[in-house]
Write an enzyme that holds these catalytic residues in place. Structure first.
Site, short mmCIF file in Angstrom:
data_model
loop_
_atom_site.label_atom_id
_atom_site.label_comp_id
_atom_site.label_asym_id
_atom_site.label_seq_id
_atom_site.Cartn_x
_atom_site.Cartn_y
_atom_site.Cartn_z
N ASN A 115 -0.89 -10.83 8.92
CA ASN A 115 -1.79 -11.95 8.67
C ASN A 115 -2.15 -12.64 9.98
OD1 ASN A 115 -1.86 -12.54 5.51
ND2 ASN A 115 0.19 -11.84 6.05
N GLU A 147 -5.11 -9.01 8.38
CA GLU A 147 -5.62 -9.69 7.20
C GLU A 147 -6.03 -11.11 7.56
OE1 GLU A 147 -2.77 -9.58 4.08
OE2 GLU A 147 -2.58 -7.40 4.08
N ASP A 177 -7.91 -11.41 2.83
CA ASP A 177 -6.72 -11.73 2.05
C ASP A 177 -7.02 -12.81 1.01
OD1 ASP A 177 -4.10 -11.49 1.29
OD2 ASP A 177 -3.32 -12.82 2.85
N GLU A 234 -2.71 -8.01 -5.38
CA GLU A 234 -1.45 -8.62 -5.00
C GLU A 234 -0.71 -9.11 -6.24
OE1 GLU A 234 -1.83 -10.58 -0.74
OE2 GLU A 234 -3.18 -11.56 -2.15
#
Length: 535
Positions: A115, A147, A177, A234
């Site tokens: 991330n 992400e 994301d 997710e």
């Protein structure tokens, strides 16, 4: 970057984590740097799986932090402290080195996802820094994934866009994301060089029981695939969620169903266990976008009538053939209700069929006649999910010629039946082994009677003294394959017996094999009572 600190129930914890009682020192800059240096703040690896093949597609690198004095700390406590002290770059740099170094020796072609914050993409040297950090680890840049949240696309950020394109030029893969939780511009989504779109766990959890979530997920999958992006779900926790996502065309998934975030040694073992699984193939486009075009082609080309009705019995979609069955064009038919098109009797029949289909797992079959033509229809309910009926699918086949043929055959059989009142000639047939499987119609036939029932009833009318003899003579003839002939008495419709002669000959193939026996029974003498048979 807060995603790096997802709790062990990363994606959908049932209850918010209870904040620890932190010491006075943990949130100070020296303590945070020390935790990062000593590994108290360390990377963990959550598997990302291919939903179709079950292969390991990658790991998302997440952060875990256990302070010596307080135990695990919540993301709400950690992220503000790191941001306040300007340590987000230090966190990313450290995790890149440690995670890539560890994963470089693991088997497989999986990706590693990290991330990054929008602010980091605005740094002039960000691309070069990433390349410099990863190079000595031996982990390939083309298997590295970064992400970013969709909020990056709110404003016209030229530097961030240039950074994304520079990273993509190096082979780094880019993902959006938690899609659906922020704000984004679809124009910029199309312009940026993203490879993946990650659907937020909030839409995945409970989607099996929430039609609104399921429809949002369906729309996001269609949007992503229409832009050429892979889709990652997710927070998958149940097999039902995995199955539904796969059916909707989602490519990849992560969550507790597969594994929680793992320490490096556990992740290495996980990779080894999955190294024999065939690697993910090129994604198969099974998205709603693809299915829509398949459906369009089907509606246009198939030689039967097709229609979709909603729960209100309105024609949402039809093909030209179905509309023509009603003497209308597609434009004239679509949007109208069943109640608007039919006379009362036919309308009530259609509505009754829809009512039956609403609660049936099997298609409801119904024969209609309209505009001088006969149509056989099959009506099935359409489910968007368990118990979520969104309408009805109707297939209509023009069977006018078939029905005309059946009516002709019924007329001919009725003619034969009435003709038998004048004389007792009866046609019969048997299989090659002598098993009788056909007897022609008679005036004593019962409505709806099966052929086997007709044969059984007919044989029952043979005089009881003659029945064993006739059976024995027939059984003796069949193996010989010679013509058969015998006399017997048969009870007529008013109880009287008539003397009958049965003749039969075998029908043979070119090689002499018997394919079938064909026979006829004719009346010899009409007698008022049981006659003496010729010896």
């Amino acid at each position: 970057m807060q995603d790096m600190f997802k709790t062990p129930g990363e994606f959908m914890p049932q209850t918010p984590p209870r904040p620890a009682s932190p010491s006075r020192a943990w949130h100070e800059r020296p303590a945070l740097l020390q935790a990062l240096a000593q590994g108290q703040l360390h990377p963990a690896f959550q598997p990302v799986m291919d939903l179709r093949s079950g292969a390991l597609a990658g790991f998302e690198v997440l952060a875990r932090y256990e302070a010596p004095d307080t135990g695990p700390l919540s993301p709400a406590q950690i992220i503000p402290a790191l941001e306040r002290h300007g340590l987000m770059d230090a966190l990313l740099d450290t995790f890149l080195l440690r995670a890539c170094t560890a994963a470089a020796s693991w088997p497989g072609q999986f990706t590693l996802a990290f991330n990054v914050a929008p602010d980091q993409l605005r740094q002039d040297d960000f691309t070069q820094r990433i390349a410099t950090l990863v190079a000595p680890t031996g982990f390939p840049l083309h298997r590295l994934e970064l992400e970013v949240t969709e909020n990056l696309m709110v404003a016209d950020d030229g530097q961030a866009e240039r950074t994304l394109h520079a990273l993509a030029a190096l082979g780094v893969r880019l993902a959006i994301d938690d899609f659906g939780t922020g704000y984004s511009s679809l124009t910029r989504l199309e312009a940026f060089p993203f490879h993946k779109l990650k659907i937020d766990a909030g839409f995945i959890h409970g989607m099996a029981d929430a039609p609104s979530k399921r429809r949002i997920v369906t729309a996001v999958i269609g949007l992503g695939h229409s832009l050429g992006l892979s889709l990652v779900a997710e927070g998958i926790e149940t097999e039902a969620e995995r199955s539904q996502l796969r059916a909707l065309g989602c490519d990849l998934g992560q969550g507790w169903l597969f594994a929680r975030a793992l320490r490096p040694v556990e992740a290495a073992s996980f990779a080894m266990r999955h190294q024999d699984t065939p690697p993910p193939a090129q994604p198969i486009d099974n998205s709603p976008f693809q299915q829509l075009h398949q459906l369009n082609t089907l509606y246009e080309r198939i030689p039967v009538g097709l229609c979709f009705l909603d729960r209100e019995a309105r024609h949402v979609r039809t093909n030209a053939r179905f509309a023509a069955m009603h003497g209308l064009t597609q434009e004239e038919l679509e949007g109208t209700s069943v109640r608007d098109l039919h006379d009362t009797a036919l309308r009530d029949t259609v509505l009754a069929v829809l009512h039956r289909a609403l609660v049936s797992d099997n298609p409801i079959e119904q024969l209609y006649r309209t505009n001088g033509r006969d149509y056989l229809t099959f009506c099935s309910r359409v489910l968007a999910g368990p118990g979520d009926v969104i309408g009805f699918s109707v297939v209509a086949i023009d069977v006018t010629e078939r029905q005309a043929t059946l009516r002709t055959l019924r007329t001919m059989e009725e003619h034969l039946r009435h003709a038998s009142e004048l004389h007792m000639d009866i046609i019969w047939g048997a299989q090659p082994d002598g098993e009788i499987d056909y007897i022609g119609p008679t005036t004593t036939d019962l409505p709806g009677e099966t052929m086997q029932a007709r044969i059984t009833r007919w044989l029952h009318n043979v005089h009881p003294e003659d029945h064993p003899r006739v059976q024995a003579e027939w059984r003796a003839t069949v193996p010989l394959g010679t013509p058969f002939q015998c006399l017997f008495r048969l009870r007529g419709p008013f109880g009287q017996y008539r003397l009958m002669r049965s003749r039969s000959s075998p029908y043979r193939a070119a090689d002499g094999t018997i394919l079938r026996w064909y026979g006829v029974i004719t009346e010899e003498v009409a007698e008022p009572g049981p006659p003496a048979l010729p010896g």
